[in-house]
Design an enzyme around this catalytic site. Structure first.
Site, PDB file in Angstrom:
ATOM      1  CE  LYS A  90      -4.088  -2.046   2.049  1.00  0.00           C
ATOM      2  NZ  LYS A  90      -5.047  -2.073   3.139  1.00  0.00           N
TER       3      LYS A  90
ATOM      4  CG  ASP B  47      -8.142  -0.062   3.624  1.00  0.00           C
ATOM      5  OD1 ASP B  47      -8.826  -0.871   2.968  1.00  0.00           O
ATOM      6  OD2 ASP B  47      -6.900  -0.139   3.724  1.00  0.00           O
TER       7      ASP B  47
ATOM      8  N   GLY C 273      -2.406  -1.143  16.342  1.00  0.00           N
ATOM      9  CA  GLY C 273      -1.660  -1.241  15.096  1.00  0.00           C
ATOM     10  C   GLY C 273      -1.393   0.131  14.495  1.00  0.00           C
ATOM     11  CB  ALA C 274       1.080   2.241  13.955  1.00  0.00           C
ATOM     12  N   GLY C 275       0.061   0.218  11.043  1.00  0.00           N
ATOM     13  CA  GLY C 275       0.473  -0.110   9.682  1.00  0.00           C
ATOM     14  C   GLY C 275      -0.442   0.556   8.660  1.00  0.00           C
TER      15      GLY C 275
ATOM     16  CB  ALA D  63      -5.216  -1.572   7.986  1.00  0.00           C
TER      17      ALA D  63
ATOM     18  CB  THR E 107       7.159  -0.614  16.317  1.00  0.00           C
ATOM     19  OG1 THR E 107       7.417  -1.961  15.888  1.00  0.00           O
ATOM     20  CG2 THR E 107       8.414   0.212  16.222  1.00  0.00           C
TER      21      THR E 107
ATOM     22  CE1 TYR F  41     -10.835 -10.129   4.793  1.00  0.00           C
ATOM     23  CE2 TYR F  41     -11.561 -12.344   4.272  1.00  0.00           C
ATOM     24  CZ  TYR F  41     -10.842 -11.211   3.950  1.00  0.00           C
ATOM     25  OH  TYR F  41     -10.116 -11.175   2.788  1.00  0.00           O
TER      26      TYR F  41
ATOM     27  N   GLY G 289     -13.973  -8.149  10.140  1.00  0.00           N
ATOM     28  CA  GLY G 289     -13.810  -7.180   9.064  1.00  0.00           C
ATOM     29  C   GLY G 289     -14.441  -7.540   7.735  1.00  0.00           C
TER      30      GLY G 289
HETATM   31  N1  LIG Z   1     -11.289  -5.980   6.388  1.00  0.00           N
HETATM   32  C1  LIG Z   1     -10.621  -5.227   5.540  1.00  0.00           C
HETATM   33  O1  LIG Z   1     -11.167  -4.723   4.555  1.00  0.00           O
HETATM   34  C2  LIG Z   1      -9.166  -4.960   5.774  1.00  0.00           C
HETATM   35  C3  LIG Z   1      -8.549  -3.890   5.105  1.00  0.00           C
HETATM   36  C4  LIG Z   1      -7.197  -3.651   5.362  1.00  0.00           C
HETATM   37  C5  LIG Z   1      -6.488  -4.477   6.242  1.00  0.00           C
HETATM   38  N2  LIG Z   1      -7.123  -5.506   6.868  1.00  0.00           N
HETATM   39  C6  LIG Z   1      -6.404  -6.362   7.831  1.00  0.00           C
HETATM   40  O2  LIG Z   1      -5.757  -5.524   8.771  1.00  0.00           O
HETATM   41  C7  LIG Z   1      -4.568  -6.136   9.246  1.00  0.00           C
HETATM   42  C8  LIG Z   1      -3.391  -5.170   9.147  1.00  0.00           C
HETATM   43  O3  LIG Z   1      -3.145  -4.844   7.789  1.00  0.00           O
HETATM   44  P1  LIG Z   1      -2.069  -3.717   7.394  1.00  0.00           P
HETATM   45  O4  LIG Z   1      -2.240  -3.463   5.954  1.00  0.00           O
HETATM   46  O5  LIG Z   1      -2.127  -2.562   8.327  1.00  0.00           O
HETATM   47  O6  LIG Z   1      -0.684  -4.510   7.657  1.00  0.00           O
HETATM   48  P2  LIG Z   1       0.763  -3.850   7.898  1.00  0.00           P
HETATM   49  O7  LIG Z   1       0.890  -2.546   7.197  1.00  0.00           O
HETATM   50  O8  LIG Z   1       1.726  -4.932   7.606  1.00  0.00           O
HETATM   51  O9  LIG Z   1       0.809  -3.516   9.480  1.00  0.00           O
HETATM   52  C9  LIG Z   1       0.796  -4.546  10.413  1.00  0.00           C
HETATM   53  C10 LIG Z   1       0.566  -4.005  11.824  1.00  0.00           C
HETATM   54  O10 LIG Z   1       0.378  -5.121  12.696  1.00  0.00           O
HETATM   55  C11 LIG Z   1       1.366  -5.070  13.725  1.00  0.00           C
HETATM   56  N3  LIG Z   1       1.722  -6.455  14.040  1.00  0.00           N
HETATM   57  C12 LIG Z   1       2.161  -7.418  13.195  1.00  0.00           C
HETATM   58  N4  LIG Z   1       2.337  -8.579  13.845  1.00  0.00           N
HETATM   59  C13 LIG Z   1       2.014  -8.345  15.137  1.00  0.00           C
HETATM   60  C14 LIG Z   1       1.998  -9.162  16.312  1.00  0.00           C
HETATM   61  N5  LIG Z   1       2.375 -10.445  16.269  1.00  0.00           N
HETATM   62  N6  LIG Z   1       1.595  -8.608  17.468  1.00  0.00           N
HETATM   63  C15 LIG Z   1       1.217  -7.309  17.511  1.00  0.00           C
HETATM   64  N7  LIG Z   1       1.224  -6.482  16.443  1.00  0.00           N
HETATM   65  C16 LIG Z   1       1.622  -6.999  15.272  1.00  0.00           C
HETATM   66  C17 LIG Z   1       2.511  -4.271  13.156  1.00  0.00           C
HETATM   67  O11 LIG Z   1       3.281  -3.739  14.211  1.00  0.00           O
HETATM   68  P3  LIG Z   1       4.779  -3.179  13.974  1.00  0.00           P
HETATM   69  O12 LIG Z   1       4.620  -1.770  13.524  1.00  0.00           O
HETATM   70  O13 LIG Z   1       5.405  -3.314  15.300  1.00  0.00           O
HETATM   71  O14 LIG Z   1       5.411  -4.068  12.930  1.00  0.00           O
HETATM   72  C18 LIG Z   1       1.725  -3.193  12.369  1.00  0.00           C
HETATM   73  O15 LIG Z   1       1.218  -2.210  13.222  1.00  0.00           O
HETATM   74  C19 LIG Z   1      -4.397  -7.416   8.413  1.00  0.00           C
HETATM   75  O16 LIG Z   1      -4.920  -8.505   9.160  1.00  0.00           O
HETATM   76  C20 LIG Z   1      -5.275  -7.165   7.199  1.00  0.00           C
HETATM   77  O17 LIG Z   1      -5.753  -8.362   6.632  1.00  0.00           O
HETATM   78  C21 LIG Z   1      -8.446  -5.759   6.653  1.00  0.00           C
END
Ligand SMILES: NC(=O)c1ccc[n+]([C@@H]2O[C@H](COP(=O)([O-])OP(=O)(O)OC[C@H]3O[C@@H](n4cnc5c(N)ncnc54)[C@H](OP(=O)(O)O)[C@@H]3O)[C@@H](O)[C@H]2O)c1
Length: 275
Positions: free
Chosen positions: A70, A107, A132-134, A136, A158, A223, A245
């Site tokens: 993204k 999103d 979370g701070a990624g 999404a 983090t 989900y 989700g």
């Molecule tokens: N339903 C929907 O339409 C929808 C849309 C978007 C995303 N999502 C879901 O949202 C989730 C996050 O997506 P993203 O795009 O934000 O991913 P991302 O950019 O890779 O960010 C991942 C986040 O999760 C944290 N994390 C990863 N592993 C962890 C663990 N074991 N314990 C605690 N924190 C952890 C990371 O922390 P660090 O910063 O410390 O690495 C970061 O904040 C995924 O499950 C994705 O499938 C769903």
């Protein structure tokens, strides 16, 4: 005889094989006999830009972008929607006829639509915890603040990333960021949103039980066919409502479809069919 041109769309990510997006967009297209195809595309972790160029050369019209591309999609776009601009993340790419690439982030509107329209939740004045701070999380902060919530606390593994995300949107209202540990000093939250990828690994983010009270609503962005570790934990703590989700997935897809095809599909029948 009139020739029907099938316009080409896809979702790109890595991994991608379990994506429900082709099914969802297929159902949207069926509603109005729309001549489009929608596939999955396994992105190359080291060659995302090349993947985009090839898709465009093959006549591709638009892409959904998922983990972990993204931010790269944001960098490649020639023009960005307001939400994408601030989020620093793009989940929808549109290849325009003039050759430019438009990037949007649906999103946040997808999540808000699911919470406010599908579940009829009132967000105004609520204390919200975002885990979370990624990518999404970046996409949902602005729409959440625009729903006039009282406070947003962002906690992340983090902590620096959560602090930075809170700073980036500080002009929109009361937002603080920090570690999971710092949540011990916080009053309980009305809404807890899990936007970490922890659920993908069957892990519950380490938040204290004191984050919840009997009226708390919990929402996992992930989900799956069975409840996630987060959903189990929130049920065990006695949360008032625990959601996943799937609704967000369908609503953000509908917003992407509208950007590409110029009309908003019906989401309720699609959601009912998937549930
Ligand atoms: N339903 C929907 O339409 C929808 C849309 C978007 C995303 N999502 C879901 O949202 C989730 C996050 O997506 P993203 O795009 O934000 O991913 P991302 O950019 O890779 O960010 C991942 C986040 O999760 C944290 N994390 C990863 N592993 C962890 C663990 N074991 N314990 C605690 N924190 C952890 C990371 O922390 P660090 O910063 O410390 O690495 C970061 O904040 C995924 O499950 C994705 O499938 C769903």
């Amino acid at each position: 005889m009139k020739t029907v041109i099938i316009e080409k769309y896809a979702v790109i990510g890595n991994p991608i094989e379990h994506s429900k997006s082709p099914l969802i967009h297929g159902m949207f297209a069926q509603q109005v006999d729309d001549a489009m195809s929608y596939d999955t595309l396994l992105g190359d972790l080291d060659a995302f830009e090349d993947n985009i160029t090839t898709f465009k050369q093959q006549g591709g019209k638009g892409l959904n972008v998922t983990v972990p591309f993204k931010e790269q999609a944001w960098e490649l776009a020639d023009e960005l929607s307001d939400y994408a601009q601030r989020a620093g993340a793009v989940n929808t790419l549109c290849f325009r006829d003039d050759g430019t690439l438009y990037g949007a982030n649906t999103d946040g509107v997808g999540l808000l639509h699911d919470l406010v329209v599908n579940y009829k939740l009132v967000l105004e004045g609520k204390r919200v915890l975002l885990l979370g701070a990624g990518g999404a999380s970046k996409g949902v902060v602005q729409p959440l603040m625009e729903a006039h919530i009282k406070t947003l606390v962002i906690a992340n593994r983090t902590p620096e990333r959560a602090t930075q995300l809170a700073l980036d949107f500080a002009d929109l209202g009361s937002i603080r960021g920090g570690s999971f540990n710092e949540l011990r000093d916080q009053a309980p939250f009305d809404l807890i949103i899990n936007a970490t990828a922890a659920s993908l690994h069957g892990i519950m983010p380490p938040i204290p039980e004191s984050c919840l009270f009997e009226d708390s609503i919990c929402y996992d962005l992930m989900y799956a066919s069975r409840p996630t570790a987060f959903e189990y934990w929130c049920e065990d703590q006695g949360a008032a409502l625990v959601l996943n989700g799937l609704g967000m997935l369908v609503e953000q897809a509908a917003a992407s479809y509208e950007i590409w095809r110029g009309r908003m599909p019906l989401t309720t029948p699609v959601l009912e069919s998937l549930q």
